[in-house]
Design a protein around this motif. Structure first.
Motif, PDB file in Angstrom:
ATOM      1  N   ARG A   1       0.851  -1.191   0.000  1.00 18.82           N
ATOM      2  CA  ARG A   1       0.000   0.000   0.000  1.00 18.82           C
ATOM      3  C   ARG A   1       0.893   1.250   0.000  1.00 18.82           C
ATOM      4  NH1 ARG A   1      -1.956  -3.823   3.124  1.00 18.82           N
ATOM      5  NH2 ARG A   1      -0.824  -2.989   4.902  1.00 18.82           N
ATOM      6  N   ILE A   2       0.761   2.046  -1.069  1.00 22.66           N
ATOM      7  CA  ILE A   2       1.605   3.229  -1.245  1.00 22.66           C
ATOM      8  C   ILE A   2       0.755   4.490  -1.083  1.00 22.66           C
ATOM      9  CG2 ILE A   2       3.168   4.464  -2.811  1.00 22.66           C
ATOM     10  CD1 ILE A   2       3.451   1.800  -4.399  1.00 22.66           C
ATOM     11  N   GLY A   3       1.202   5.405  -0.259  1.00 22.19           N
ATOM     12  CA  GLY A   3       0.527   6.697  -0.103  1.00 22.19           C
ATOM     13  C   GLY A   3       1.364   7.794  -0.728  1.00 22.19           C
ATOM     14  N   VAL A   4       0.716   8.659  -1.505  1.00 20.43           N
ATOM     15  CA  VAL A   4       1.398   9.810  -2.103  1.00 20.43           C
ATOM     16  C   VAL A   4       1.083  11.027  -1.238  1.00 20.43           C
ATOM     17  CG1 VAL A   4       1.624  11.250  -4.167  1.00 20.43           C
ATOM     18  CG2 VAL A   4       1.238   8.784  -4.410  1.00 20.43           C
ATOM     19  N   LEU A   5       2.117  11.681  -0.770  1.00 20.94           N
ATOM     20  CA  LEU A   5       1.960  12.776   0.194  1.00 20.94           C
ATOM     21  C   LEU A   5       2.414  14.107  -0.402  1.00 20.94           C
ATOM     22  CD1 LEU A   5       1.553  13.667   3.248  1.00 20.94           C
ATOM     23  CD2 LEU A   5       3.999  13.220   3.508  1.00 20.94           C
TER      24      LEU A   5
ATOM     25  N   GLY B   1       8.171  10.581   9.249  1.00 23.13           N
ATOM     26  CA  GLY B   1       7.250  10.786  10.362  1.00 23.13           C
ATOM     27  C   GLY B   1       5.827  10.424   9.964  1.00 23.13           C
ATOM     28  N   CYS B   2       5.441  10.845   8.757  1.00 22.62           N
ATOM     29  CA  CYS B   2       4.097  10.539   8.247  1.00 22.62           C
ATOM     30  C   CYS B   2       3.963   9.030   8.039  1.00 22.62           C
ATOM     31  CB  CYS B   2       3.861  11.285   6.936  1.00 22.62           C
ATOM     32  SG  CYS B   2       2.313  10.882   6.146  1.00 22.62           S
ATOM     33  N   ALA B   3       5.018   8.404   7.506  1.00 20.51           N
ATOM     34  CA  ALA B   3       4.987   6.947   7.252  1.00 20.51           C
ATOM     35  C   ALA B   3       4.810   6.168   8.551  1.00 20.51           C
ATOM     36  CB  ALA B   3       6.268   6.532   6.539  1.00 20.51           C
ATOM     37  N   PHE B   4       5.385   6.666   9.629  1.00 20.59           N
ATOM     38  CA  PHE B   4       5.229   5.989  10.929  1.00 20.59           C
ATOM     39  C   PHE B   4       3.802   6.143  11.446  1.00 20.59           C
ATOM     40  CE2 PHE B   4       9.976   6.163  11.408  1.00 20.59           C
ATOM     41  CZ  PHE B   4      10.147   4.797  11.566  1.00 20.59           C
TER      42      PHE B   4
ATOM     43  N   LYS C   1       1.072   6.604   9.597  1.00 17.62           N
ATOM     44  CA  LYS C   1       0.126   5.887   8.727  1.00 17.62           C
ATOM     45  C   LYS C   1       0.461   4.403   8.747  1.00 17.62           C
ATOM     46  CE  LYS C   1      -1.701   9.737   7.087  1.00 17.62           C
ATOM     47  NZ  LYS C   1      -3.098  10.108   7.279  1.00 17.62           N
ATOM     48  N   THR C   2      -0.013   3.726   9.770  1.00 17.27           N
ATOM     49  CA  THR C   2       0.345   2.313   9.921  1.00 17.27           C
ATOM     50  C   THR C   2      -0.303   1.438   8.848  1.00 17.27           C
ATOM     51  OG1 THR C   2      -1.416   2.187  11.542  1.00 17.27           O
ATOM     52  CG2 THR C   2       0.828   2.379  12.399  1.00 17.27           C
ATOM     53  N   GLY C   3      -1.352   1.929   8.201  1.00 16.54           N
ATOM     54  CA  GLY C   3      -2.014   1.163   7.133  1.00 16.54           C
ATOM     55  C   GLY C   3      -1.271   1.212   5.807  1.00 16.54           C
ATOM     56  N   LEU C   4      -0.202   1.995   5.739  1.00  8.85           N
ATOM     57  CA  LEU C   4       0.558   2.116   4.487  1.00  8.85           C
ATOM     58  C   LEU C   4       1.936   1.486   4.645  1.00  8.85           C
ATOM     59  CD1 LEU C   4      -0.259   5.860   3.631  1.00  8.85           C
ATOM     60  CD2 LEU C   4      -1.171   3.850   2.457  1.00  8.85           C
TER      61      LEU C   4
ATOM     62  N   GLY D   1      13.329   1.019   3.605  1.00  8.25           N
ATOM     63  CA  GLY D   1      12.534   1.759   4.590  1.00  8.25           C
ATOM     64  C   GLY D   1      11.161   2.068   4.038  1.00  8.25           C
ATOM     65  N   LYS D   2      10.453   2.984   4.706  1.00 14.84           N
ATOM     66  CA  LYS D   2       9.078   3.274   4.293  1.00 14.84           C
ATOM     67  C   LYS D   2       8.940   4.594   3.546  1.00 14.84           C
ATOM     68  CE  LYS D   2       5.303   2.395   6.741  1.00 14.84           C
ATOM     69  NZ  LYS D   2       4.317   2.425   7.849  1.00 14.84           N
TER      70      LYS D   2
END
Ligand SMILES: [Zn+2]
Ligand SMILES: [Zn+2]
Length: 183
Positions: A2-6, A64-67, A69-72, A99-100
């Motif tokens: 699951r990839i999130g674009v920020l 920080g955001c990746a940590f 967003k545990t669903g990503l 890493g994430k």
């Protein structure tokens, strides 16, 4: 995966959607979303001497955001500002390897930056290549010697234009194994 674009700072919202949609083509088994959160581009990241932003400072915000967003599994930060690391005059992006968190800059991907006419398709293609490249690093991939592979290092925009948005066979095998290990 699951990839999130920020989006970071003034990065264009429509561009986030286009990057997300195109990422889904390169990673067909991945779920890609645009993260409904906007991270400001902090002035602390700005280097007054170089008139550029410190890539690692922005990347740690993405981390920080990746940590949070545990669903990503992965977060790709997109910034529209000139970024650098101390040993280079600029970078197109940076990532934790593995890493994430991944980061790309749109700044030097626009044809206008090189005095060329605006070309949305070329701009998007370049953004996709850099996004896939940095996400490849998050999956543990190092630079690839094949100039057509997306994991080839881009020293200049012509390197980016030469390479494809896809992994070579060898890199793709590594990607598949890494994604499988994500569970
Ligand atoms: Zn790289
Ligand atoms: Zn390769």
């Amino acid at each position: 995966m699951r990839i999130g674009v920020l989006p970071i700072g003034k990065a264009d919202a429509a561009m986030m959607v286009l990057i997300k949609e195109n990422l889904a083509r390169v990673f067909p088994d991945a779920a890609c979303v645009v993260i409904d959160e906007k991270i400001p581009l902090r002035e602390e990241a700005f280097d007054k001497k170089r008139k550029q932003y410190q890539s690692n400072v922005i990347l740690s915000e993405v981390q920080g955001c990746a940590f949070r967003k545990t669903g990503l599994n992965r977060v790709l930060g997109v910034v529209d500002a000139d970024i650098f690391v101390p040993e280079l005059s600029f970078v197109f992006g940076e990532a934790t390897c593995p890493g994430k968190a991944a980061l790309i800059s749109l700044w030097r991907l626009k044809p206008e930056f090189y005095g060329d006419a605006p070309n949305m398709q070329l701009f998007l293609e370049r953004a996709l290549k850099e996004a896939v490249h940095e996400l490849g690093h998050t999956l543990g991939l190092r630079h690839c010697s094949r100039s057509s592979c997306v994991m080839h290092f881009s020293n200049s925009i012509s390197d980016t234009d030469i390479k494809q948005s896809l992994f070579c066979d060898k890199c793709y095998l590594h990607v598949k194994i890494s994604i499988n290990n994500l569970g």
